[in-house]
Design a protein around this motif. Sequence first.
Motif, short mmCIF file in Angstrom:
data_model
loop_
_atom_site.label_atom_id
_atom_site.label_comp_id
_atom_site.label_asym_id
_atom_site.label_seq_id
_atom_site.Cartn_x
_atom_site.Cartn_y
_atom_site.Cartn_z
N TYR A 121 37.14 30.91 45.53
CA TYR A 121 38.51 30.78 46.21
C TYR A 121 39.36 29.54 46.20
O TYR A 121 40.47 29.70 46.64
CB TYR A 121 38.40 31.21 47.60
CG TYR A 121 37.27 32.46 47.89
CD1 TYR A 121 37.93 33.67 47.27
CD2 TYR A 121 36.18 32.42 48.03
CE1 TYR A 121 37.19 34.98 47.34
CE2 TYR A 121 35.43 33.58 48.23
CZ TYR A 121 35.76 34.79 48.12
OH TYR A 121 35.12 35.92 48.04
N ARG A 147 42.70 32.22 50.91
CA ARG A 147 43.39 32.26 49.59
C ARG A 147 43.76 33.48 49.90
O ARG A 147 44.87 33.87 49.20
CB ARG A 147 41.78 32.36 48.66
CG ARG A 147 42.34 32.91 47.14
CD ARG A 147 43.29 32.30 46.59
NE ARG A 147 43.09 31.03 46.17
CZ ARG A 147 43.94 30.05 45.49
NH1 ARG A 147 45.03 30.28 45.79
NH2 ARG A 147 43.48 28.95 45.50
N GLN A 192 37.77 32.12 51.70
CA GLN A 192 38.09 33.42 51.38
C GLN A 192 39.46 33.95 52.13
O GLN A 192 40.54 34.28 51.71
CB GLN A 192 37.02 34.36 51.50
CG GLN A 192 37.36 35.72 50.95
CD GLN A 192 36.18 36.72 51.08
OE1 GLN A 192 35.40 36.47 51.64
NE2 GLN A 192 36.18 37.87 50.25
#
Length: 529
Positions: free
Chosen positions: A362, A328, A325
């Motif tokens: 992600y 990304r 996460q």
Amino acid sequence: MRRLRWPHMVGICTVTVALVLGVTAAPASGAGGVSATFAKGSDWGTGYEGKYTITNGSATARSSWQVEFDLPSGHRLSSLWDGSSTTSGQHVTVKGTWNGTIAPGASVSFGFNVAYTGTYAPPANCKLDGGSCSATGNPPTDPPPTDPPPTDPPPNPGGAKKLGYFTQWGVYGRQYFVKNIKTSGSASKLTHINYAFGNVTNGQCAIGDAYADYDMAYTAANSVDGVADTWDTGALRGSFNQLRKLKREFPHIKVLFSFGGWTWSGGFGQAARNPAAFADSCYRLVEDPRWADVFDGIDIDWEYPNACGLTCDTSGPAAFKNLMQALRARFGTSNLVTAAITADGSNGGKIDAADYGGAAQYLNWYNVMTYDYFGAFNAQGPTAPHSPLTSYAGIPQAGFNSDAAIQKLKSKGVPASKLLLGIGFYGRGWTGVTQEAPGGTATGAAPGTYEAGIEDYKVLKNRCPATKTIAGTAYAKCGSEWWSYDTPATIRGKMSWTKSQGLGGAFFWELSGDTTNGELMTALSGGLG
């Protein structure tokens, strides 16, 4: 990736690169409005780094923004971050993604790299939300709506992905250079290359081998374009420069910088304690202005989150998802973010140890390492194909096959289109074997050119030609040695299965194991269509 021994590794260093920007033009007068200003950063003669800063000088928050500009002739956008871009000829349109909202008095920015020939010239005809980029202009009071930032980046267009790993240490003993990707015919068939590996240390991404990566001077004979490297100040050399040259000749190829691997995965546990800081370090390294145009994203090869590889990780089942996460968020939607992951499909095995399903949103895709299930790391056997496509009677461990891994990942919510099947361009073998059929005992690892128990396909096809197959993989007994590996025929069979499962494509470890005319690459590409 595979268990590795890296001969002749030199110049190990850790690099953290600060982003150095040039002087920013002051916003036009009338700063009570909203403005977008351009700043030029580093320029390396064939490209530069640019940045636009959008400042909200009004009393109300902005919920979105859109910046447009034109690049001069001979200039092209090579990468962009912290925004979502589209291009039409020389015209570039950038929209806010995660940074779309701008509070009163606040600023946001996006950065990009431009490759150019001839003389540098700045972007022209800037528009902000359809109006002037100057705060004295007249952009719309209510900016046009934009789609919400995607949390699940769509797969790349262009059909099945055909990805191969290029190893930085191959330029030493193996004498395998980026040029060989071209001369073997593989460059025209590949869609992506993963450059392995960058290191993970002190919670950060770091250069693995500075000499091989960007300093080794190539002769004309070993260079992609037949031009020798120079020692001019600021000149990029090494494999990074060779990849740059390869992309110029084969612009369809995307290159990702892969971090970790079997040897360097021990640092991910510390990185997981501060995902945002780790992601920022990786971004700054991958987007270093000296080679930012070379890379189209990042690949993470963590062996293995919340499980054991060379070392054991105890960072917890959520650590992998949290790290993806953060990557990304930092790399934005314009860059690729991928991961090589375990293919342990057993109950309670490595796939079950981390939240691969939750992390998939992600990532552009997973490289599922469906090889190295069995080998002479268990010196006495039993002999078994190291990359079985399916289970079979007598398989040494349930769940250790490609089908089991793919089905388990699907059951956890990973879309089939985000799964790439792994192929080994090498074999694994034992010695002291008396039984031809799989399941025999052994006395140890068969000799290999670089490492006992492992040998390239290009060697095995002549040294121990395959005679039979089991579970979609070839094998042969030659004297007291027993080897399993994939051939053009078994790869075509695996690619047929890949298509039947709706997978996103296939990848392989690694390019130097193939023949000089790219037999395995040809089979993989032809099998996927």
